[in-house]
Write a protein that holds these residues in place. Structure first.
Motif, PDB file in Angstrom:
ATOM      1  N   ALA A  57       0.836  -1.209   0.000  1.00  0.00           N
ATOM      2  CA  ALA A  57       0.000   0.000   0.000  1.00  0.00           C
ATOM      3  C   ALA A  57       0.864   1.249   0.000  1.00  0.00           C
ATOM      4  CB  ALA A  57      -0.933  -0.001   1.205  1.00  0.00           C
ATOM      5  N   LYS A  58       1.894   1.267   0.830  1.00  0.00           N
ATOM      6  CA  LYS A  58       2.803   2.421   0.883  1.00  0.00           C
ATOM      7  C   LYS A  58       3.535   2.594  -0.434  1.00  0.00           C
ATOM      8  CE  LYS A  58       3.600   2.009   5.848  1.00  0.00           C
ATOM      9  NZ  LYS A  58       4.614   1.691   6.868  1.00  0.00           N
ATOM     10  N   SER A  59       3.958   1.482  -1.037  1.00  0.00           N
ATOM     11  CA  SER A  59       4.676   1.557  -2.307  1.00  0.00           C
ATOM     12  C   SER A  59       3.785   2.060  -3.434  1.00  0.00           C
ATOM     13  CB  SER A  59       5.231   0.176  -2.679  1.00  0.00           C
ATOM     14  OG  SER A  59       6.175  -0.241  -1.733  1.00  0.00           O
ATOM     15  N   VAL A  60       2.572   1.559  -3.511  1.00  0.00           N
ATOM     16  CA  VAL A  60       1.636   2.016  -4.545  1.00  0.00           C
ATOM     17  C   VAL A  60       1.387   3.515  -4.388  1.00  0.00           C
ATOM     18  CG1 VAL A  60      -0.768   1.900  -5.318  1.00  0.00           C
ATOM     19  CG2 VAL A  60       0.511  -0.202  -4.944  1.00  0.00           C
ATOM     20  N   SER A  65       0.400   7.250  -9.329  1.00  0.00           N
ATOM     21  CA  SER A  65      -0.634   8.277  -9.179  1.00  0.00           C
ATOM     22  C   SER A  65      -1.729   7.991 -10.200  1.00  0.00           C
ATOM     23  CB  SER A  65      -0.051   9.674  -9.378  1.00  0.00           C
ATOM     24  OG  SER A  65       0.514   9.793 -10.671  1.00  0.00           O
ATOM     25  N   LYS A  66      -2.807   8.740 -10.095  1.00  0.00           N
ATOM     26  CA  LYS A  66      -3.940   8.562 -11.001  1.00  0.00           C
ATOM     27  C   LYS A  66      -3.490   8.768 -12.447  1.00  0.00           C
ATOM     28  CE  LYS A  66      -8.640  10.271 -11.706  1.00  0.00           C
ATOM     29  NZ  LYS A  66      -9.650  11.205 -11.188  1.00  0.00           N
ATOM     30  N   GLY A  67      -3.891   7.850 -13.332  1.00  0.00           N
ATOM     31  CA  GLY A  67      -3.544   7.940 -14.744  1.00  0.00           C
ATOM     32  C   GLY A  67      -2.287   7.191 -15.133  1.00  0.00           C
ATOM     33  N   VAL A  68      -1.520   6.737 -14.158  1.00  0.00           N
ATOM     34  CA  VAL A  68      -0.261   6.050 -14.426  1.00  0.00           C
ATOM     35  C   VAL A  68      -0.521   4.552 -14.593  1.00  0.00           C
ATOM     36  CG1 VAL A  68       1.998   5.483 -13.421  1.00  0.00           C
ATOM     37  CG2 VAL A  68       1.078   7.788 -13.201  1.00  0.00           C
ATOM     38  N   GLN A  69       0.266   3.918 -15.456  1.00  0.00           N
ATOM     39  CA  GLN A  69       0.126   2.482 -15.690  1.00  0.00           C
ATOM     40  C   GLN A  69       0.810   1.698 -14.571  1.00  0.00           C
ATOM     41  OE1 GLN A  69       1.027   1.411 -19.680  1.00  0.00           O
ATOM     42  NE2 GLN A  69       1.055  -0.761 -19.275  1.00  0.00           N
ATOM     43  N   ILE A  70       0.155   0.643 -14.109  1.00  0.00           N
ATOM     44  CA  ILE A  70       0.668  -0.212 -13.041  1.00  0.00           C
ATOM     45  C   ILE A  70       0.568  -1.670 -13.478  1.00  0.00           C
ATOM     46  CG2 ILE A  70      -1.574  -0.292 -11.874  1.00  0.00           C
ATOM     47  CD1 ILE A  70      -0.077  -0.386  -9.195  1.00  0.00           C
ATOM     48  N   THR A  71       1.550  -2.465 -13.083  1.00  0.00           N
ATOM     49  CA  THR A  71       1.542  -3.908 -13.326  1.00  0.00           C
ATOM     50  C   THR A  71       1.780  -4.612 -12.010  1.00  0.00           C
ATOM     51  OG1 THR A  71       2.393  -3.634 -15.565  1.00  0.00           O
ATOM     52  CG2 THR A  71       2.638  -5.809 -14.581  1.00  0.00           C
ATOM     53  N   PHE A  72       0.958  -5.610 -11.715  1.00  0.00           N
ATOM     54  CA  PHE A  72       1.112  -6.333 -10.461  1.00  0.00           C
ATOM     55  C   PHE A  72       0.572  -7.745 -10.582  1.00  0.00           C
ATOM     56  CE2 PHE A  72      -2.961  -4.151 -10.250  1.00  0.00           C
ATOM     57  CZ  PHE A  72      -3.828  -5.169  -9.868  1.00  0.00           C
ATOM     58  N   VAL A  73       0.974  -8.582  -9.636  1.00  0.00           N
ATOM     59  CA  VAL A  73       0.448  -9.933  -9.494  1.00  0.00           C
ATOM     60  C   VAL A  73      -0.370  -9.951  -8.218  1.00  0.00           C
ATOM     61  CG1 VAL A  73       1.036 -12.362  -9.090  1.00  0.00           C
ATOM     62  CG2 VAL A  73       2.383 -10.993 -10.698  1.00  0.00           C
ATOM     63  N   PHE A  93       7.779  -3.709 -12.176  1.00  0.00           N
ATOM     64  CA  PHE A  93       8.158  -2.458 -12.819  1.00  0.00           C
ATOM     65  C   PHE A  93       8.553  -2.732 -14.255  1.00  0.00           C
ATOM     66  CE2 PHE A  93       8.952  -2.138  -8.297  1.00  0.00           C
ATOM     67  CZ  PHE A  93       8.175  -1.046  -7.995  1.00  0.00           C
ATOM     68  N   GLN A  94       8.183  -1.822 -15.147  1.00  0.00           N
ATOM     69  CA  GLN A  94       8.377  -2.040 -16.576  1.00  0.00           C
ATOM     70  C   GLN A  94       9.610  -1.340 -17.119  1.00  0.00           C
ATOM     71  OE1 GLN A  94       4.705  -0.824 -18.307  1.00  0.00           O
ATOM     72  NE2 GLN A  94       3.561  -2.490 -17.387  1.00  0.00           N
ATOM     73  N   ASN A  95      10.489  -0.909 -16.256  1.00  0.00           N
ATOM     74  CA  ASN A  95      11.700  -0.268 -16.739  1.00  0.00           C
ATOM     75  C   ASN A  95      12.826  -1.293 -16.798  1.00  0.00           C
ATOM     76  OD1 ASN A  95      12.179  -0.633 -14.052  1.00  0.00           O
ATOM     77  ND2 ASN A  95      12.156   1.525 -13.533  1.00  0.00           N
TER      78      ASN A  95
END
Length: 109
Positions: A57-60, A65-73, A93-95
């Protein structure tokens, strides 16, 4: 039994961490595009409710932020109102490089 799901989508809500009793959580929604179909120009979007707990939760809240792409399991769970929520278990992370962040101090390693 296996209950794992990997999602990539855009965050559609503002992020805040809520602390109750001895745990923290961040509830948010993501919009995920459905696969394109041949001959159809428009893309349908599905919205999913997600919950991250404690360090996730802290990491997210810190990294996104709103509008940003996120990837998770995560895993699917039934909510008290008979809807389904996704519990975030791992952030991806996609970098091309790994970054370790101390979410309490905001310091990058």
């Amino acid at each position: 039994m296996l209950n794992k799901i990997m999602m990539t989508g855009r965050i559609t809500t503002d992020l805040t961490v809520v602390t109750e009793d001895n745990y923290s959580f961040c509830k948010f929604s993501i919009a995920v595009d459905q696969p394109k179909r041949i001959g159809i120009d428009t893309v349908e979007t599905d919205t999913f409710t997600c919950i991250a707990f404690d360090d996730n939760a802290k990491s997210v809240n810190f990294l996104y932020s709103k509008g940003v792409q996120i990837t998770f399991v995560g895993s699917l769970r039934k909510a008290p109102d008979n809807t389904v929520v996704i519990i975030v278990e791992e952030l991806h992370f996609q970098n091309r490089f790994a970054v370790k962040v101390d979410v309490d101090s905001g310091q990058l390693f």
